[in-house]
Design a protein around this motif. Sequence first.
Motif, PDB file in Angstrom:
ATOM      1  N   ARG A 286      48.855  35.864  44.848  1.00 48.73           N
ATOM      2  CA  ARG A 286      49.622  36.080  43.624  1.00 48.73           C
ATOM      3  C   ARG A 286      50.071  34.762  42.999  1.00 48.73           C
ATOM      4  NH1 ARG A 286      52.740  40.411  46.741  1.00 48.73           N
ATOM      5  NH2 ARG A 286      54.349  38.823  46.953  1.00 48.73           N
ATOM      6  N   THR A 287      50.411  33.805  43.868  1.00 51.57           N
ATOM      7  CA  THR A 287      51.008  32.559  43.383  1.00 51.57           C
ATOM      8  C   THR A 287      49.971  31.544  42.935  1.00 51.57           C
ATOM      9  OG1 THR A 287      52.833  32.895  44.946  1.00 51.57           O
ATOM     10  CG2 THR A 287      52.628  30.725  43.948  1.00 51.57           C
ATOM     11  N   THR A 288      48.948  31.306  43.763  1.00 56.15           N
ATOM     12  CA  THR A 288      48.011  30.211  43.489  1.00 56.15           C
ATOM     13  C   THR A 288      46.722  30.662  42.811  1.00 56.15           C
ATOM     14  OG1 THR A 288      46.883  30.370  45.642  1.00 56.15           O
ATOM     15  CG2 THR A 288      48.885  29.010  45.539  1.00 56.15           C
ATOM     16  N   LEU A 289      46.404  31.963  42.867  1.00 53.51           N
ATOM     17  CA  LEU A 289      45.128  32.441  42.322  1.00 53.51           C
ATOM     18  C   LEU A 289      45.311  33.330  41.102  1.00 53.51           C
ATOM     19  CD1 LEU A 289      43.166  33.215  45.630  1.00 53.51           C
ATOM     20  CD2 LEU A 289      43.150  31.117  44.252  1.00 53.51           C
ATOM     21  N   TYR A 290      45.989  34.462  41.270  1.00 56.89           N
ATOM     22  CA  TYR A 290      46.075  35.419  40.176  1.00 56.89           C
ATOM     23  C   TYR A 290      46.828  34.853  38.973  1.00 56.89           C
ATOM     24  CZ  TYR A 290      45.012  38.716  44.019  1.00 56.89           C
ATOM     25  OH  TYR A 290      44.461  39.351  45.097  1.00 56.89           O
ATOM     26  N   SER A 291      47.715  33.886  39.191  1.00 55.79           N
ATOM     27  CA  SER A 291      48.472  33.286  38.087  1.00 55.79           C
ATOM     28  C   SER A 291      47.649  32.278  37.304  1.00 55.79           C
ATOM     29  CB  SER A 291      49.733  32.606  38.626  1.00 55.79           C
ATOM     30  OG  SER A 291      49.382  31.569  39.537  1.00 55.79           O
ATOM     31  N   ASP A 292      46.482  31.909  37.817  1.00 57.16           N
ATOM     32  CA  ASP A 292      45.591  30.982  37.122  1.00 57.16           C
ATOM     33  C   ASP A 292      44.900  31.739  35.986  1.00 57.16           C
ATOM     34  OD1 ASP A 292      43.259  29.495  36.366  1.00 57.16           O
ATOM     35  OD2 ASP A 292      43.371  28.389  38.248  1.00 57.16           O
ATOM     36  N   PRO A 293      45.075  31.312  34.730  1.00 59.60           N
ATOM     37  CA  PRO A 293      44.508  32.071  33.602  1.00 59.60           C
ATOM     38  C   PRO A 293      42.998  32.269  33.693  1.00 59.60           C
ATOM     39  CG  PRO A 293      46.079  30.442  32.811  1.00 59.60           C
ATOM     40  CD  PRO A 293      45.881  30.161  34.277  1.00 59.60           C
ATOM     41  N   LYS A 294      42.253  31.283  34.189  1.00 61.52           N
ATOM     42  CA  LYS A 294      40.798  31.416  34.293  1.00 61.52           C
ATOM     43  C   LYS A 294      40.429  32.478  35.328  1.00 61.52           C
ATOM     44  CE  LYS A 294      39.641  26.679  32.935  1.00 61.52           C
ATOM     45  NZ  LYS A 294      39.000  25.405  33.373  1.00 61.52           N
ATOM     46  N   ILE A 295      41.135  32.485  36.445  1.00 58.35           N
ATOM     47  CA  ILE A 295      40.865  33.463  37.497  1.00 58.35           C
ATOM     48  C   ILE A 295      41.251  34.862  37.027  1.00 58.35           C
ATOM     49  CG2 ILE A 295      41.623  34.242  39.783  1.00 58.35           C
ATOM     50  CD1 ILE A 295      41.689  31.298  40.613  1.00 58.35           C
ATOM     51  N   ALA A 296      42.430  34.991  36.423  1.00 55.58           N
ATOM     52  CA  ALA A 296      42.873  36.300  35.938  1.00 55.58           C
ATOM     53  C   ALA A 296      41.900  36.850  34.902  1.00 55.58           C
ATOM     54  CB  ALA A 296      44.281  36.193  35.351  1.00 55.58           C
ATOM     55  N   ALA A 297      41.399  35.982  34.025  1.00 55.23           N
ATOM     56  CA  ALA A 297      40.442  36.426  33.001  1.00 55.23           C
ATOM     57  C   ALA A 297      39.149  36.914  33.639  1.00 55.23           C
ATOM     58  CB  ALA A 297      40.157  35.285  32.026  1.00 55.23           C
ATOM     59  N   ALA A 298      38.668  36.204  34.652  1.00 53.23           N
ATOM     60  CA  ALA A 298      37.437  36.614  35.340  1.00 53.23           C
ATOM     61  C   ALA A 298      37.631  37.949  36.053  1.00 53.23           C
ATOM     62  CB  ALA A 298      37.008  35.535  36.328  1.00 53.23           C
ATOM     63  N   MET A 299      38.798  38.141  36.664  1.00 56.25           N
ATOM     64  CA  MET A 299      39.076  39.391  37.367  1.00 56.25           C
ATOM     65  C   MET A 299      39.125  40.561  36.394  1.00 56.25           C
ATOM     66  SD  MET A 299      41.880  37.960  40.136  1.00 56.25           S
ATOM     67  CE  MET A 299      42.110  39.503  41.043  1.00 56.25           C
ATOM     68  N   ARG A 300      39.756  40.347  35.232  1.00 54.25           N
ATOM     69  CA  ARG A 300      39.831  41.411  34.224  1.00 54.25           C
ATOM     70  C   ARG A 300      38.458  41.729  33.640  1.00 54.25           C
ATOM     71  NH1 ARG A 300      44.948  39.138  32.753  1.00 54.25           N
ATOM     72  NH2 ARG A 300      43.870  37.583  31.470  1.00 54.25           N
ATOM     73  N   GLU A 301      37.683  40.679  33.388  1.00 58.05           N
ATOM     74  CA  GLU A 301      36.413  40.862  32.697  1.00 58.05           C
ATOM     75  C   GLU A 301      35.339  41.510  33.562  1.00 58.05           C
ATOM     76  OE1 GLU A 301      32.926  38.139  30.528  1.00 58.05           O
ATOM     77  OE2 GLU A 301      34.841  37.238  31.131  1.00 58.05           O
ATOM     78  N   HIS A 302      35.266  41.099  34.823  1.00 57.34           N
ATOM     79  CA  HIS A 302      34.120  41.483  35.649  1.00 57.34           C
ATOM     80  C   HIS A 302      34.362  42.666  36.590  1.00 57.34           C
ATOM     81  CE1 HIS A 302      31.964  38.051  34.215  1.00 57.34           C
ATOM     82  NE2 HIS A 302      32.794  37.180  34.756  1.00 57.34           N
ATOM     83  N   PHE A 303      35.633  43.002  36.860  1.00 60.17           N
ATOM     84  CA  PHE A 303      35.894  43.961  37.929  1.00 60.17           C
ATOM     85  C   PHE A 303      36.935  45.013  37.537  1.00 60.17           C
ATOM     86  CE2 PHE A 303      35.044  39.743  39.749  1.00 60.17           C
ATOM     87  CZ  PHE A 303      33.917  40.015  40.507  1.00 60.17           C
ATOM     88  N   VAL A 304      36.871  46.126  38.244  1.00 65.47           N
ATOM     89  CA  VAL A 304      37.970  47.076  38.309  1.00 65.47           C
ATOM     90  C   VAL A 304      38.755  46.704  39.563  1.00 65.47           C
ATOM     91  CG1 VAL A 304      38.595  49.495  38.716  1.00 65.47           C
ATOM     92  CG2 VAL A 304      36.746  48.925  37.104  1.00 65.47           C
ATOM     93  N   LEU A 305      40.055  46.490  39.420  1.00 64.64           N
ATOM     94  CA  LEU A 305      40.867  45.977  40.524  1.00 64.64           C
ATOM     95  C   LEU A 305      41.534  47.114  41.293  1.00 64.64           C
ATOM     96  CD1 LEU A 305      42.537  42.930  38.722  1.00 64.64           C
ATOM     97  CD2 LEU A 305      40.367  43.022  39.981  1.00 64.64           C
ATOM     98  N   HIS A 306      41.522  46.976  42.612  1.00 67.17           N
ATOM     99  CA  HIS A 306      42.097  47.999  43.493  1.00 67.17           C
ATOM    100  C   HIS A 306      42.684  47.314  44.717  1.00 67.17           C
ATOM    101  CE1 HIS A 306      41.413  50.451  47.226  1.00 67.17           C
ATOM    102  NE2 HIS A 306      42.097  51.341  46.529  1.00 67.17           N
ATOM    103  N   TRP A 307      43.802  47.812  45.210  1.00 65.22           N
ATOM    104  CA  TRP A 307      44.305  47.309  46.489  1.00 65.22           C
ATOM    105  C   TRP A 307      44.738  48.465  47.374  1.00 65.22           C
ATOM    106  CZ3 TRP A 307      49.183  48.536  48.091  1.00 65.22           C
ATOM    107  CH2 TRP A 307      50.186  48.740  47.150  1.00 65.22           C
TER     108      TRP A 307
END
Length: 394
Positions: free
Chosen positions: A128-149
């Motif tokens: 949450r702190t070092t990855l998901y808050s990175d705008p480039k990473i968050a954009a890639a996650m939104r664009e390419h995947f459906v997110l589930h936990w």
Amino acid sequence: MKRLLLLSTLVATLATASPRPPAERALSKHPSIANPAIAELRAQGQAGVDALALAASKLTGREERERARLALDRVCRQRDCYASRLYWFTDLGAAKAEAKKLGKPILSLRLLGNLDDDLSCANSRFFRTTLYSDPKIAAAMREHFVLHWSSERPVPQVTIDFGDGRKLRQTITGNSVHYLLDADGRPLDALPGLYSPERFLIGLNELASVALRRDAETLRAYHEQALQNAYSELSAEFAPPPPPPAPAAVDEPVKIEATLRYAAILAAPVASTKMSLETPLLASLGQTIPDARWKDLAAKHAPEVRFAPESIALMKEKYGATDAMLVALQRSVAEDTLRNEYDLHARIHQWFAVATRMTFHSLNKSVYAQLFLTPRTDPWLGLQPNAFSAIAAK
């Protein structure tokens, strides 16, 4: 009569007036108004997150902003969602339906605890702190995947009472993994543990490419090549290089003796960044490599670990991170990245290269038992002492 006519006109006008948007109602101070609005926004998926984030951006008061952040966490089902603005499914069936509708694969996070809890397992907090808050990473996650936990199990917590009213509460042991699943829930690959932002972004792009390999033979060939690539890269880092990995399969259920306990001290080094709480063993591609050599290699690659300004701002705001802490974090994340990619991920490639069939359940069971060394057969996660402690068992 005139008054009655005016009153009836006013009532009719109010009845036909559009209600306030759910994003505005979700930010209301009144819980009875906020709760249904949050449910409405959550039903909208990522669009609901975006609408609430836009409404929250217009707030100026400190209490208002804090209330907005809590509301975002509830809609996203992720702690610190204001920094990532990512929508997460918590029901795999719903995630699969969305994946089929959008024609996207699923990025499924498996963790100890819950992603929307402040004290989920250590690695998920680093995500949450070092990855998901990175705008480039968050954009890639939104664009390419459906997110589930989903949660593997509750996360163990310890409280240190200093006896003067001060208490320190922390989690201990546990690890997390991002699985790549197709729209039917079939596993295609996985990224185990914590990576540097740059390497995680590369990994996301590779996963998006892997999702296009739908037939079994193409997928198998990819994993065979990925395993060879990992060995070649590791050989270039170490001299002399370790021997090539031996085949390993996950077709059969993991067999663990009922009396066997995995010690938490062995599981701790599997995740270096959270190892400041926990400590060293390692087998890379099935071969033992001294811990000191990994640390030397991590020191060499630490300058390559760069956190986004938004991530650094989040760390400093929430945890008061200092420059010295960030330097130490760079080195531990570098070590995690190397170990995860050249050891744990390489073994996952091995499994996919030889397995004739794979399910999410069988893969997850093997990851937690064989890679993270925290099998579900051990309810104590290796934390129950074998030595006499002079403390009554409960």
